[in-house]
Write a protein that holds these residues in place. Structure first.
Motif, PDB file in Angstrom:
ATOM      1  N   ASP A   1     -10.923   7.723   3.900  1.00 17.08           N
ATOM      2  CA  ASP A   1     -11.666   7.794   2.651  1.00 17.08           C
ATOM      3  C   ASP A   1     -12.581   6.585   2.559  1.00 17.08           C
ATOM      4  OD1 ASP A   1     -12.555   8.606   0.211  1.00 17.08           O
ATOM      5  OD2 ASP A   1     -10.558   8.835  -0.675  1.00 17.08           O
TER       6      ASP A   1
ATOM      7  N   GLU B   1     -15.298  16.346   0.036  1.00 11.45           N
ATOM      8  CA  GLU B   1     -16.504  17.048   0.460  1.00 11.45           C
ATOM      9  C   GLU B   1     -16.662  16.949   1.983  1.00 11.45           C
ATOM     10  OE1 GLU B   1     -20.466  17.781   1.538  1.00 11.45           O
ATOM     11  OE2 GLU B   1     -19.734  15.714   1.439  1.00 11.45           O
ATOM     12  N   ARG B   2     -16.365  15.745   2.552  1.00 14.27           N
ATOM     13  CA  ARG B   2     -16.446  15.572   4.003  1.00 14.27           C
ATOM     14  C   ARG B   2     -15.469  16.493   4.711  1.00 14.27           C
ATOM     15  NH1 ARG B   2     -15.728   9.177   4.002  1.00 14.27           N
ATOM     16  NH2 ARG B   2     -17.780   8.581   3.222  1.00 14.27           N
TER      17      ARG B   2
ATOM     18  N   THR C   1     -15.943  12.289  -2.472  1.00 10.11           N
ATOM     19  CA  THR C   1     -16.732  12.181  -1.240  1.00 10.11           C
ATOM     20  C   THR C   1     -15.917  12.659  -0.042  1.00 10.11           C
ATOM     21  OG1 THR C   1     -17.457  10.130  -2.249  1.00 10.11           O
ATOM     22  CG2 THR C   1     -18.240  10.586  -0.019  1.00 10.11           C
ATOM     23  N   GLU C   2     -14.670  12.172   0.025  1.00 12.23           N
ATOM     24  CA  GLU C   2     -13.829  12.502   1.167  1.00 12.23           C
ATOM     25  C   GLU C   2     -13.496  13.993   1.180  1.00 12.23           C
ATOM     26  OE1 GLU C   2     -13.169  10.859   3.745  1.00 12.23           O
ATOM     27  OE2 GLU C   2     -11.753  12.289   4.619  1.00 12.23           O
TER      28      GLU C   2
ATOM     29  N   GLU D   1       1.957   3.253  -3.362  1.00 11.12           N
ATOM     30  CA  GLU D   1       0.981   3.758  -4.325  1.00 11.12           C
ATOM     31  C   GLU D   1       0.562   5.155  -3.930  1.00 11.12           C
ATOM     32  OE1 GLU D   1      -2.420   1.263  -4.698  1.00 11.12           O
ATOM     33  OE2 GLU D   1      -1.138  -0.516  -4.796  1.00 11.12           O
TER      34      GLU D   1
ATOM     35  N   TRP E   1      -1.879   8.107  -3.334  1.00 12.30           N
ATOM     36  CA  TRP E   1      -3.304   8.080  -3.005  1.00 12.30           C
ATOM     37  C   TRP E   1      -3.818   9.501  -2.965  1.00 12.30           C
ATOM     38  CZ3 TRP E   1      -5.313  10.033   1.786  1.00 12.30           C
ATOM     39  CH2 TRP E   1      -6.694   9.857   1.930  1.00 12.30           C
ATOM     40  N   SER E   2      -4.942   9.723  -3.616  1.00 11.96           N
ATOM     41  CA  SER E   2      -5.551  11.040  -3.473  1.00 11.96           C
ATOM     42  C   SER E   2      -6.986  10.835  -3.034  1.00 11.96           C
ATOM     43  CB  SER E   2      -5.469  11.810  -4.781  1.00 11.96           C
ATOM     44  OG  SER E   2      -6.031  11.030  -5.808  1.00 11.96           O
ATOM     45  N   PRO E   3      -7.435  11.670  -2.099  1.00 14.05           N
ATOM     46  CA  PRO E   3      -8.768  11.494  -1.539  1.00 14.05           C
ATOM     47  C   PRO E   3      -9.845  11.569  -2.619  1.00 14.05           C
ATOM     48  CG  PRO E   3      -7.632  13.389  -0.543  1.00 14.05           C
ATOM     49  CD  PRO E   3      -6.716  12.807  -1.546  1.00 14.05           C
ATOM     50  N   SER E   4     -10.891  10.786  -2.420  1.00 14.27           N
ATOM     51  CA  SER E   4     -11.990  10.801  -3.381  1.00 14.27           C
ATOM     52  C   SER E   4     -12.814  12.082  -3.231  1.00 14.27           C
ATOM     53  CB  SER E   4     -12.890   9.606  -3.129  1.00 14.27           C
ATOM     54  OG  SER E   4     -13.533   9.769  -1.888  1.00 14.27           O
TER      55      SER E   4
ATOM     56  N   PHE F   1     -16.698  19.926   4.762  1.00 17.67           N
ATOM     57  CA  PHE F   1     -17.749  20.095   5.767  1.00 17.67           C
ATOM     58  C   PHE F   1     -17.159  20.211   7.170  1.00 17.67           C
ATOM     59  CE2 PHE F   1     -20.515  18.073   8.926  1.00 17.67           C
ATOM     60  CZ  PHE F   1     -21.555  18.986   8.902  1.00 17.67           C
ATOM     61  N   ARG F   2     -16.183  19.321   7.480  1.00 14.05           N
ATOM     62  CA  ARG F   2     -15.561  19.370   8.816  1.00 14.05           C
ATOM     63  C   ARG F   2     -14.907  20.719   9.041  1.00 14.05           C
ATOM     64  NH1 ARG F   2     -13.569  13.968   7.817  1.00 14.05           N
ATOM     65  NH2 ARG F   2     -15.016  12.494   8.782  1.00 14.05           N
TER      66      ARG F   2
ATOM     67  N   ASN G   1      -6.666  -0.404   3.007  1.00 16.71           N
ATOM     68  CA  ASN G   1      -6.461   0.241   1.726  1.00 16.71           C
ATOM     69  C   ASN G   1      -7.489  -0.278   0.733  1.00 16.71           C
ATOM     70  OD1 ASN G   1      -5.422   1.651  -0.368  1.00 16.71           O
ATOM     71  ND2 ASN G   1      -3.335   0.863  -0.169  1.00 16.71           N
TER      72      ASN G   1
ATOM     73  N   PRO H   1       0.809  -1.217   0.000  1.00 16.58           N
ATOM     74  CA  PRO H   1       0.000   0.000   0.000  1.00 16.58           C
ATOM     75  C   PRO H   1       0.844   1.269   0.000  1.00 16.58           C
ATOM     76  CG  PRO H   1      -0.628  -1.497   1.774  1.00 16.58           C
ATOM     77  CD  PRO H   1       0.621  -2.056   1.149  1.00 16.58           C
TER      78      PRO H   1
ATOM     79  N   PRO I   1     -19.623  13.031   8.196  1.00 17.68           N
ATOM     80  CA  PRO I   1     -19.565  13.723   9.489  1.00 17.68           C
ATOM     81  C   PRO I   1     -20.923  14.283   9.941  1.00 17.68           C
ATOM     82  CG  PRO I   1     -18.407  14.973   7.783  1.00 17.68           C
ATOM     83  CD  PRO I   1     -18.721  13.640   7.200  1.00 17.68           C
ATOM     84  N   ARG I   2     -21.883  14.386   9.026  1.00 17.27           N
ATOM     85  CA  ARG I   2     -23.200  14.908   9.409  1.00 17.27           C
ATOM     86  C   ARG I   2     -24.056  13.869  10.122  1.00 17.27           C
ATOM     87  NH1 ARG I   2     -22.528  18.239   4.153  1.00 17.27           N
ATOM     88  NH2 ARG I   2     -21.112  16.497   3.983  1.00 17.27           N
TER      89      ARG I   2
ATOM     90  N   ARG J   1      -5.590  -5.033   2.687  1.00 15.72           N
ATOM     91  CA  ARG J   1      -6.415  -5.190   1.494  1.00 15.72           C
ATOM     92  C   ARG J   1      -7.193  -6.492   1.559  1.00 15.72           C
ATOM     93  NH1 ARG J   1      -5.424  -2.304  -3.196  1.00 15.72           N
ATOM     94  NH2 ARG J   1      -3.743  -0.801  -2.964  1.00 15.72           N
TER      95      ARG J   1
END
Ligand SMILES: Nc1ncnc2c1ncn2[C@@H]1O[C@H](COP(=O)(O)OP(=O)(O)OP(=O)(O)O)[C@@H](O)[C@H]1O
Ligand SMILES: [Mg+2]
Lengths: 297, 250
Positions: B64, A27-28, A24-25, A17, A19-22, A31-32, B27, A14, B77-78, B222
């Protein structure tokens, strides 16, 4: 049924590689962050409103102009500042020296009280009586007894320094408190920890030194720091002996014109002295979090 | 992680990632569980089984990924985490009973404080649960006075008493003697038969084979292989899985 990811040929590592947050993440996180900002704004606004209200109420009162000149005179503050600061230096020295002595004595007393076995009875008894006695005596009384009493004895070879005997009184009183804090910490370490240590062949003393005390001290760090803040202020009590500490220096400054601003100056200086300790306490408490209590998840 | 979950899934985890500092523990983990199913997580020590269960219970903040419980993303978080947790039960690897409460009070705490059940009713339900795990006579004892296996069963009763929609079990048999392992596994089998949805991490391959509807093999964070026990345990496709299983067998 569970769906694993498409099986890859070799076991992936792991860490290599990127990694970039999706989405959704991201957006979360946004919000935080917005919630953190919102709470910051709310706390700032409420602080300003409350603070403003208090200032408005005080400055509106009938006696305010008179209070302002006798307690909050800028010129008087500047004039008395060097003397008060010089006095504060004595408080700082007393508090540091006493602080070390209190911790050493308090820890020793606490260990004495937790000793088991009949041979240690005299030590246990001594520690118990010591704590009962010096925790029960009001600090002010102790200060007067030692500070005025001992030098009056004129014992040969015994210092008559009032600051010294004032410091001794503080150490006696505080070490009794701190001993109890340490003892509570020692007793809060779960018996299974002792058992595990003894099972490894460590002696009672080694168990105390390497297993129990490190956990106990970590756990009681916040209340200890609290006592230290308290000590910083109470070092001002030696003013009753006439020693020129910050409070006494302020009193001398007020004597000429009955302007009490020097007291305010001394108060502000004491607060400045305790704030760093208070923040340090918060920091330690936060860092320990619930890990301070130990246990597995 | 964008494909929608099967509409009937009770829990759907997609693209889950969790790291502690620079240590990536989970992961791109995805799994799905239908109501009434039992999923077994297997894998070497440190492969992330406990962490996955803790993430599902929202005890860890994920880096994530989506965790959908009945179609709703609970990693958001909501979401009210307490409310979500009150719908799940979790049994920890180290039991985590409250040492200052009696066995009975450990079990009644959540029904009384979270679900606002009256004391008498909560105690009645808890006693039924304790009877079920064979510990009704220990109701007044303190957890410290119980054996490891007894504590483990109290922890199961505590997790079960609120009739959770989803039960998470972290190596519940690792501290038990073979006889008790059998007892606890029988209990889980009964729960499974009653339609309880469960995710459990286990080193009991026999149990995984007989009770689980599917098995996930976790390796270094994984899911390397997942599927019906007959496939994953009987005919593993991955070299690493074969290796792991053969070491267990020997
Ligand atoms: N709170 C934490 N802080 C830092 N690292 C952690 C934390 N919790 C777990 N880890 C790390 O995450 C990894 C996975 O741990 P986890 O407890 O999930 O493994 P596991 O599969 O449950 O192992 P076992 O079968 O031994 O219980 C380990 O490398 C562990 O060191
Ligand atoms: Mg684990």
């Amino acid at each position: 049924m569970p769906l694993g990811p498409a099986p890859s040929a070799s076991p992936p590592d792991p860490s290599d590689e990127p990694w970039s947050p999706s989405q959704t993440e991201l957006e979360r996180r946004a919000f935080r962050q917005s919630r953190t900002k919102r709470s910051a704004v709310i706390s700032a606004v409420s602080t300003i409103v409350v603070g403003g209200l208090v200032i408005w109420l005080v400055t509106r009162s009938a006696g305010w102009p008179r209070v302002q000149t006798t307690f909050f005179s800028w010129d008087k503050a500047v004039e008395s500042f060097p003397a008060v600061l010089k006095g504060l230096w004595l408080n700082i020295r007393i508090m540091l020296i006493c602080g070390v002595a209190i911790v050493v004595l308090g820890l020793t007393l606490a260990i004495m009280r937790t000793l088991r076995g009949p041979i240690f009875f005299p030590l246990r008894l001594f520690a118990t009586v010591y704590v009962d006695l010096f925790r029960g005596l009001p600090l002010l009384l102790l200060l007067l007894l030692l500070g005025l009493g001992v030098p009056a004895l004129r014992l040969p070879g015994v210092t008559i320094s009032l600051a010294f005997w004032g410091g001794v009184a503080i150490v006696l009183s505080y070490s009794a408190y701190v001993a109890e804090v340490f003892r509570a910490g020692i007793e809060s370490v779960h018996p299974s920890q002792r058992a595990a240590s003894r099972a490894l062949g460590l002696s009672h003393g080694q168990t105390l030194r390497h297993v129990v005390l490190p956990q106990a001290v970590r756990r009681v760090m916040p209340p200890l720091m609290n006592d230290f803040v308290s000590l910083q202020k109470d070092s001002g009590l030696i003013a009753v002996l006439g020693v020129t500490d910050a409070i006494q220096a302020a009193r001398i400054e007020t004597a000429s014109d009955f302007n009490y601003t020097p007291y305010v100056v001394a108060g502000v200086l004491f607060i400045c002295l305790t704030i760093p300790t208070a923040r340090l306490t918060d920091h330690i408490a936060k860092k320990q979090g619930w890990h301070g209590a130990g246990g597995t998840l | 992680m964008s494909e929608p979950s099967t509409p009937t899934a009770l829990l759907s985890v997609r693209g889950l990632r969790k790291s502690f500092g620079s240590n990536v523990v989970l992961n791109d983990v995805s799994l799905e569980i239908e109501p009434g199913q039992c999923v077994a997580l297997i894998g070497a020590s440190g492969s992330g089984k406990s962490t996955l269960l803790r993430c599902i219970n929202l005890l860890e903040q994920v880096d994530d990924g989506v965790i959908e419980l009945a179609g709703r993303d609970i990693a958001d978080p909501r979401v009210d985490a307490d409310q979500v947790r009150s719908r799940m039960g979790i049994v920890f690897q180290a039991y985590n009973l409250f040492p200052h409460l009696s066995v009975l009070d450990n079990v009644t705490l959540a029904p009384r404080r979270v679900h606002k059940v009256a004391r008498a009713e909560a105690e009645k339900r808890s006693m039924t649960m304790l009877e079920r795990v064979g510990l009704a006579d220990k109701a007044k004892a303190r957890p410290d006075d119980l054996s490891g296996g007894q504590q483990q069963r109290v922890a199961i009763a505590r997790a079960m008493v609120n009739s959770p929609e989803l039960l998470l079990l972290d190596e519940v048999t690792s501290a038990l003697d073979p006889e008790l392992v059998g007892e606890v596994l029988d209990l889980l089998r009964d729960l499974r038969a009653e339609g309880m949805t469960m995710i459990l991490s286990t080193h009991e391959m026999g149990f995984a084979r007989n009770v689980a509807d599917s098995v996930c093999f976790l390796d270094a964070g994984r899911i390397l292989e997942a599927g019906p026990p007959a496939e994953v345990l009987g005919d593993p496709q991955q070299e690493r899985t074969r290796q792991f299983l053969s070491r267990l067998a020997s």
